[in-house]
Design a protein around this motif. Structure first.
Motif, PDB file in Angstrom:
ATOM      1  N   SER A 184       0.814  -1.212   0.000  1.00 27.55           N
ATOM      2  CA  SER A 184       0.000   0.000   0.000  1.00 27.55           C
ATOM      3  C   SER A 184       0.849   1.264   0.000  1.00 27.55           C
ATOM      4  O   SER A 184       0.345   2.362  -0.221  1.00 27.55           O
ATOM      5  CB  SER A 184      -0.926   0.015   1.224  1.00 27.55           C
ATOM      6  N   ARG A 185       2.155   1.109   0.252  1.00 29.94           N
ATOM      7  CA  ARG A 185       3.079   2.234   0.262  1.00 29.94           C
ATOM      8  C   ARG A 185       4.458   1.741  -0.151  1.00 29.94           C
ATOM      9  O   ARG A 185       4.722   0.537  -0.131  1.00 29.94           O
ATOM     10  CB  ARG A 185       3.129   2.896   1.649  1.00 29.94           C
ATOM     11  N   ARG A 186       5.349   2.675  -0.515  1.00 25.11           N
ATOM     12  CA  ARG A 186       6.669   2.265  -1.003  1.00 25.11           C
ATOM     13  C   ARG A 186       7.680   2.078   0.129  1.00 25.11           C
ATOM     14  O   ARG A 186       8.821   1.703  -0.120  1.00 25.11           O
ATOM     15  CB  ARG A 186       7.179   3.277  -2.034  1.00 25.11           C
ATOM     16  N   GLU A 187       7.283   2.346   1.339  1.00 21.51           N
ATOM     17  CA  GLU A 187       8.115   2.058   2.511  1.00 21.51           C
ATOM     18  C   GLU A 187       7.314   1.136   3.416  1.00 21.51           C
ATOM     19  O   GLU A 187       6.216   1.483   3.866  1.00 21.51           O
ATOM     20  CB  GLU A 187       8.482   3.353   3.235  1.00 21.51           C
ATOM     21  N   PHE A 188       7.848  -0.044   3.698  1.00 15.71           N
ATOM     22  CA  PHE A 188       7.086  -1.043   4.439  1.00 15.71           C
ATOM     23  C   PHE A 188       8.044  -1.967   5.186  1.00 15.71           C
ATOM     24  O   PHE A 188       9.269  -1.920   4.992  1.00 15.71           O
ATOM     25  CB  PHE A 188       6.188  -1.853   3.495  1.00 15.71           C
ATOM     26  N   PHE A 189       7.472  -2.807   6.033  1.00 16.94           N
ATOM     27  CA  PHE A 189       8.281  -3.717   6.860  1.00 16.94           C
ATOM     28  C   PHE A 189       8.135  -5.156   6.378  1.00 16.94           C
ATOM     29  O   PHE A 189       7.073  -5.564   5.898  1.00 16.94           O
ATOM     30  CB  PHE A 189       7.856  -3.625   8.323  1.00 16.94           C
ATOM     31  N   LEU A 190       9.215  -5.913   6.536  1.00 15.57           N
ATOM     32  CA  LEU A 190       9.247  -7.331   6.185  1.00 15.57           C
ATOM     33  C   LEU A 190       9.876  -8.114   7.335  1.00 15.57           C
ATOM     34  O   LEU A 190      10.643  -7.562   8.126  1.00 15.57           O
ATOM     35  CB  LEU A 190      10.071  -7.551   4.913  1.00 15.57           C
ATOM     36  N   GLU A 191       9.570  -9.404   7.386  1.00 16.35           N
ATOM     37  CA  GLU A 191      10.231 -10.274   8.357  1.00 16.35           C
ATOM     38  C   GLU A 191      11.675 -10.514   7.917  1.00 16.35           C
ATOM     39  O   GLU A 191      11.999 -10.431   6.725  1.00 16.35           O
ATOM     40  CB  GLU A 191       9.505 -11.605   8.446  1.00 16.35           C
ATOM     41  N   PRO A 192      12.566 -10.823   8.862  1.00 15.38           N
ATOM     42  CA  PRO A 192      13.947 -11.151   8.496  1.00 15.38           C
ATOM     43  C   PRO A 192      14.001 -12.344   7.547  1.00 15.38           C
ATOM     44  O   PRO A 192      13.176 -13.257   7.620  1.00 15.38           O
ATOM     45  CB  PRO A 192      14.605 -11.473   9.843  1.00 15.38           C
ATOM     46  N   GLY A 193      14.975 -12.325   6.632  1.00 13.35           N
ATOM     47  CA  GLY A 193      15.124 -13.398   5.651  1.00 13.35           C
ATOM     48  C   GLY A 193      15.275 -12.836   4.253  1.00 13.35           C
ATOM     49  O   GLY A 193      15.372 -11.618   4.055  1.00 13.35           O
ATOM     50  N   ALA A 194      15.298 -13.721   3.270  1.00 16.08           N
ATOM     51  CA  ALA A 194      15.446 -13.300   1.871  1.00 16.08           C
ATOM     52  C   ALA A 194      14.086 -12.923   1.294  1.00 16.08           C
ATOM     53  O   ALA A 194      13.110 -13.661   1.438  1.00 16.08           O
ATOM     54  CB  ALA A 194      16.070 -14.426   1.053  1.00 16.08           C
ATOM     55  N   HIS A 195      14.025 -11.755   0.643  1.00 14.98           N
ATOM     56  CA  HIS A 195      12.783 -11.276   0.044  1.00 14.98           C
ATOM     57  C   HIS A 195      13.065 -10.676  -1.329  1.00 14.98           C
ATOM     58  O   HIS A 195      14.155 -10.147  -1.575  1.00 14.98           O
ATOM     59  CB  HIS A 195      12.113 -10.217   0.928  1.00 14.98           C
ATOM     60  N   VAL A 196      12.078 -10.768  -2.199  1.00 12.48           N
ATOM     61  CA  VAL A 196      12.177 -10.194  -3.534  1.00 12.48           C
ATOM     62  C   VAL A 196      11.371  -8.901  -3.562  1.00 12.48           C
ATOM     63  O   VAL A 196      10.153  -8.909  -3.344  1.00 12.48           O
ATOM     64  CB  VAL A 196      11.656 -11.168  -4.611  1.00 12.48           C
ATOM     65  N   LEU A 197      12.045  -7.776  -3.832  1.00  3.93           N
ATOM     66  CA  LEU A 197      11.402  -6.477  -3.935  1.00  3.93           C
ATOM     67  C   LEU A 197      11.259  -6.106  -5.401  1.00  3.93           C
ATOM     68  O   LEU A 197      12.189  -6.266  -6.193  1.00  3.93           O
ATOM     69  CB  LEU A 197      12.212  -5.403  -3.202  1.00  3.93           C
ATOM     70  N   THR A 198      10.087  -5.610  -5.763  1.00  3.76           N
ATOM     71  CA  THR A 198       9.793  -5.304  -7.159  1.00  3.76           C
ATOM     72  C   THR A 198       9.175  -3.908  -7.265  1.00  3.76           C
ATOM     73  O   THR A 198       8.333  -3.535  -6.453  1.00  3.76           O
ATOM     74  CB  THR A 198       8.813  -6.330  -7.762  1.00  3.76           C
ATOM     75  N   ALA A 199       9.617  -3.166  -8.279  1.00  2.00           N
ATOM     76  CA  ALA A 199       9.032  -1.855  -8.591  1.00  2.00           C
ATOM     77  C   ALA A 199       8.414  -1.923  -9.977  1.00  2.00           C
ATOM     78  O   ALA A 199       9.029  -2.433 -10.916  1.00  2.00           O
ATOM     79  CB  ALA A 199      10.105  -0.766  -8.537  1.00  2.00           C
ATOM     80  N   HIS A 200       7.165  -1.429 -10.104  1.00  2.17           N
ATOM     81  CA  HIS A 200       6.452  -1.460 -11.382  1.00  2.17           C
ATOM     82  C   HIS A 200       6.145  -0.042 -11.848  1.00  2.17           C
ATOM     83  O   HIS A 200       5.694   0.784 -11.067  1.00  2.17           O
ATOM     84  CB  HIS A 200       5.107  -2.199 -11.245  1.00  2.17           C
ATOM     85  N   TRP A 201       6.382   0.218 -13.124  1.00  4.97           N
ATOM     86  CA  TRP A 201       5.912   1.434 -13.768  1.00  4.97           C
ATOM     87  C   TRP A 201       4.948   1.003 -14.871  1.00  4.97           C
ATOM     88  O   TRP A 201       5.364   0.596 -15.959  1.00  4.97           O
ATOM     89  CB  TRP A 201       7.058   2.219 -14.391  1.00  4.97           C
TER      90      TRP A 201
END
Length: 219
Positions: A184-201
């Motif tokens: 819902s926003r471009r700054e957010f929290f995640l749990e520790p571990g490996a995560h894939v972050l994606t930006a869409h235009w």
């Protein structure tokens, strides 16, 4: 303002039982939250004041102070907000959080956002904790003048931030995803571990990055 609601079952408010069919007096949330500050509850545990606050939400004692929106969106927000209060009273905090978020998406209000933060905070599981922290961040940025709400949001951030990773997708006019879930926003929290972050235009341009997230860190 004080609102009276006829209660069909047995209810305890501030440890005082009410008889079935009695009228219950419920005041607005601000004094309730101020009382909660004087009697802090264990983190994550619903207090008597929390349930009294939820009662005010469920019976409509709280008038949503919402931003300008259509009548249809406002109606949907009010209905979702009411259902969120009902679920909170039943201690179904996971469902309550979803209804409060739905209310906020339909017609933004600090009350809906506060309800979502409270509900996610009391629910179990990493997902609910990351949502509580993310929405608390939204609350502090968007409604800094609402003191009672700010106290709840800042407490959530103080307690949860050291356990989570704070991700920021830096781009203009893009949408962000964490592990394929639209945020819902471009700054957010995640749990520790490996995560894939994606930006869409739009639908054509996408940037993706895998990040190893550590508790208490940000990127």
């Amino acid at each position: 303002a004080t609102v009276y609601h006829r209660w069909s079952g047995t209810l305890r408010v501030d440890n005082a039982p009410t008889a079935p069919g009695a009228f219950v007096s419920v005041t607005s949330p601000d004094p309730l939250v101020r009382r909660e500050r004087r009697r802090p509850a264990r983190a994550g545990a619903p207090s008597a004041i929390s349930w009294a606050f939820a009662l005010a939400l469920a019976v409509g004692a709280v008038g949503l102070r919402q931003e300008e929106c259509s009548a249809q969106a406002l109606s949907a927000a009010e209905e979702a907000f009411r259902r969120g209060g009902e679920r909170y009273l039943r201690r179904d905090v996971g469902a309550a959080a979803n209804f409060y978020e739905s209310s906020y998406r339909s017609a933004p209000s600090w009350q809906a956002l506060l309800g979502a933060v409270r509900s996610h905070r009391q629910a179990e599981g990493g997902y609910h904790q990351t949502r509580a922290a993310t929405l608390a961040l939204e609350l502090t940025e968007r409604y800094p003048t609402q003191r009672s709400a700010m106290r709840v949001a800042q407490q959530a951030l103080t307690e949860l931030s050291p356990r989570l990773f704070r991700a920021t997708i830096q781009c203009e006019e893009c949408e962000g995803e964490g592990d394929g879930v639209l945020q819902s926003r471009r700054e957010f929290f995640l749990e520790p571990g490996a995560h894939v972050l994606t930006a869409h235009w739009g639908e054509r341009l996408t940037q993706q990055r895998t990040v190893q997230c550590e508790a208490g860190q940000s990127e």
